[in-house]
Design a protein around this motif. Sequence first.
Motif, PDB file in Angstrom:
ATOM      1  N   ASP A 451       0.604  -1.030  -0.032  1.00 44.46           N
ATOM      2  CA  ASP A 451      -0.045  -0.214  -0.082  1.00 44.46           C
ATOM      3  C   ASP A 451       0.458   0.917   0.083  1.00 44.46           C
ATOM      4  N   SER A 453       2.928   1.981   2.279  1.00 48.00           N
ATOM      5  CA  SER A 453       2.828   3.422   3.528  1.00 48.00           C
ATOM      6  C   SER A 453       4.183   2.735   4.142  1.00 48.00           C
ATOM      7  N   SER A 472       2.819   2.154  12.072  1.00 49.30           N
ATOM      8  CA  SER A 472       2.690   3.304  11.838  1.00 49.30           C
ATOM      9  C   SER A 472       3.165   4.399  12.082  1.00 49.30           C
ATOM     10  N   GLY A 486      -2.057   0.820  12.195  1.00 45.45           N
ATOM     11  CA  GLY A 486      -3.333   1.738  10.597  1.00 45.45           C
ATOM     12  C   GLY A 486      -3.042   2.638  10.433  1.00 45.45           C
ATOM     13  N   ASN A 487      -3.472   3.435   9.953  1.00 51.23           N
ATOM     14  CA  ASN A 487      -3.089   4.301   8.392  1.00 51.23           C
ATOM     15  C   ASN A 487      -2.626   4.939   8.487  1.00 51.23           C
ATOM     16  N   ASN A 512      -9.786   7.837  12.426  1.00 58.26           N
ATOM     17  CA  ASN A 512      -9.009   6.830  11.624  1.00 58.26           C
ATOM     18  C   ASN A 512      -9.444   5.006  12.749  1.00 58.26           C
ATOM     19  N   ARG A 514      -7.004   3.241  13.950  1.00 58.25           N
ATOM     20  CA  ARG A 514      -5.253   3.230  14.456  1.00 58.25           C
ATOM     21  C   ARG A 514      -5.747   2.561  15.623  1.00 58.25           C
TER      22      ARG A 514
END
Length: 674
Positions: A451, A453, A472, A486-487, A512, A514
Amino acid sequence: MRLLVFVFVLITFPLTHLYAQAITVVNTSFDDDRFNYGSKTTLSKNDSLLYFLENGSFQINNKHFKGSPTRWVTLAFGMNSKAYTKYKADIMQIAGVQDYGFGIVLSAKDGKNFIQFGIAANGYYTISSAIDGKLNSISNGWVKSSLIKTGFNNINQLAVEKKGEEFQFILNEVTVKQIRLNAQPFIGNMGLYATGNMHVAMDKIEIQQWLQNNSIEGKIEAGYNPRADYPIAEKPIATKSKQPEVFGIMRGQYGFDYGLIDKDGYRIVDPILKYASINEQVVTITSQTTLSSGVYDLQLNNIIPPIMQTINVSKDKSNLYFSARAENGYWGLIDQTGKTILPFVYNYLDRVSEGLVYAKNSKGWGVIDFNGLPIIPFGTIDDEDEIKKRTYRYPMLFKKGRLIVKAHKNDGGKFGVMDNSGKWAIPPKYQSISFIDTNQAYKVSIVDPKDKSTKYGVLDYNGKEIIPLKYSTIELEGKNYAVAEGNISVGFDLDDLADDELMAALDEEETNSRKWGMLSHTGAIIIPVKHSYIASTADKQMVLVEDEKIKTLYDHTGKAWLSLSVFDEYKYDSLLFKGKPKGDYRTSYPYYSQGLINVSKAGKWGFVDKTGKAVIPFQYEHASAFYNGFALVKKGTEWWHINKQGKKVSSEEANPKTGIDFSNKVLPPIRLNK
C-alpha cells in the motif's frame, strides 16, 4: 631573458609568521592525495598539460614547445580577502629548458587577473601582475640573482606577504621587492605555473592569515571610547555563573547588540557586536562591521582571529575543536590553542565526534581522522538531498563507533549504519533510520510494497529486529515504546509529512482505525495494542491511555492508576483565559507533570496525584500543569503562580529569566582604575 606571455589553464580544487594570532590555512607537503589535490592529464590537438602528485610533490609537465605560453594549475583554499596573508612554497625544476620561467601564481581569477612570482633555473627571477588584462611587470623584466639555486632538482623557496595593498616578495628568505598594488583582485587560491617544455614541482605549500589587531571589538581598554547612549547602572550585578557572561541591548526596533561583563558585572566589552555566545569556556563573536566571526578565551585572549564566516564548537575527549568556514566557503578544523588540525580545503566539515569528522570534498561525502585520512572514503555517502532541504541540520556524529548514513545511489541510496572502520554494521536498506534511545537501538522504516505506506520498527545495536516493521508510529516513552497500528503516522513521524499532508493526517486522526499500545525495549507487550491513543506525560514513567474519550493514567508496568472520567471533561474556553499573563506557556489541559495532574471537578480546578488524592484543593477557576515546580492558577479574575505546596509565589520566581535579557535599558558600569 624574455617576458612571458600569460595564458592559463585554471583547475580549481577545494582546499584551505606568526603576527598576532595567525591561522594556518594550509601547511602541507604532497606525500599523498588525502586533501584531494588530484591528478589529471589534459590532452587535445593543440594542448598538452599534465599535473599530478609524484615523489612527494605536486608536479606540472607542460609539454608545449619551448617558449609557448605559460600554463598554471591553482589550488583553492579557505581564505579571507581582508586579512593579512603570507604565501610560501618550495619549488624546483625537474626537466626541460632552463632559460624560461616557472613559479607560483596567486589570486588567479582568470587569465586577466593574477600575481606571478617566478624564477628560471639559470639564475633569474621575475614578478608580474595583471588587472583586467593589463599586465604590470613589477620587477621590470627578468632580474639576475645569486639567491637562486640553479639547475635541476634544487629547491628554491618563494614567498609573498600581503598586508592590505602592500606586497612583499621574498626569494629564499630574502626580500627582493616591496610594492603597493592598488585594486588587485583577491581570490583564495595559490598554484604552480610553467612555460612550455618544462617539468616543474612544488614540494611544500604554506599559507597563513592574521589581522593587524586581533583584539575583540569593543574591548574596554585604554584609549577606547565606551558607549554612553544609554543610562549607566549605578552598581554592577554579579553574574550567577561567577564567570564572564554575555549581555545585550536593543538596537532600533528589531536589532540586538551584544557585549560582555566580567564575573562582578562590570562591562568589559561594549555591546557593539552582532553576536556573542559563551560555550565551553570560550567566547564566539561576530563583528557588526565585518560580519566575520572569531573565538576568544574568557580572559579575551584571541584563539581564532575574527576572519571566519561560520564557527561551530565541539568537545571531544575534553578537548575543544572549531569547525570553521572561511569567507569563500571552504572549511577547516582548529583546536583550542588556535592550531589548524585540518587545512581549509573542504566543502564542509561537521563537528568532531570520537576523534573523527564528517566531511565533504569534490568527490562527495565521507569521514576523516585528524590527519585527513579517509575512514569512510569520500563519495561513499550521499547527503546532498538532506543538506539542501534544511537550513539547519543536526550534526552527523559517531556514537559508540557508529554513524547513521545514507548510501550512495550506486549502492541503493538508502540508510544504514557504518562503523568507524568504514564497514556497514547495519546494511543500507531502510527508508529512514535514527537513534531512538540511550541503549543505542535504532528506529527504522521501510515502504510497504502493498500500500506504499511507511512502516516502522526497532533494531538493536547489531541490527537484530526487536520490534517488527509493521507499525505506523513508534515513539519513545522512557525506556519503552508507544506503538500504533493503522493507516497514518503521527507524533515524531510527522516530520515525514508535508504541511498539507500533516493537516489531512490530523483531521483523519479523529476517525482513523489505528490502535495503540506499549512495548518494552525487548519488544514485550506492556499495554496491549488495542487502545484509541497513548499520550506522553512529563513523567517518563507514566502515560495517558485513551479509549472512547475516557483517559486513564498507566505506569510503565502496564498498571492502571487513575481514570480521568471522575473529573470534568476538558473543553477549551477562550473567555476563561482572559487576562492570562503573556509569555506563560504552561499546559492548560489536564497533564500529568512532576507527580501531579491539573483537573477540574464541579467547575473548580485543583491538583491530584496518580492515586486520585487531592494534593492542592479544588478552588480555582483554572489551573495549568506544573512546570519547573510552579503552576499558573486563576481565582476570580486574578492570575498568579503557586508552588507544589499551593503557596503563592512571584512571577519572577516561577519564570526566572534565562539567556540574554535584551529588555534592559541601562548599560553595565565600567570598572574604574584605582
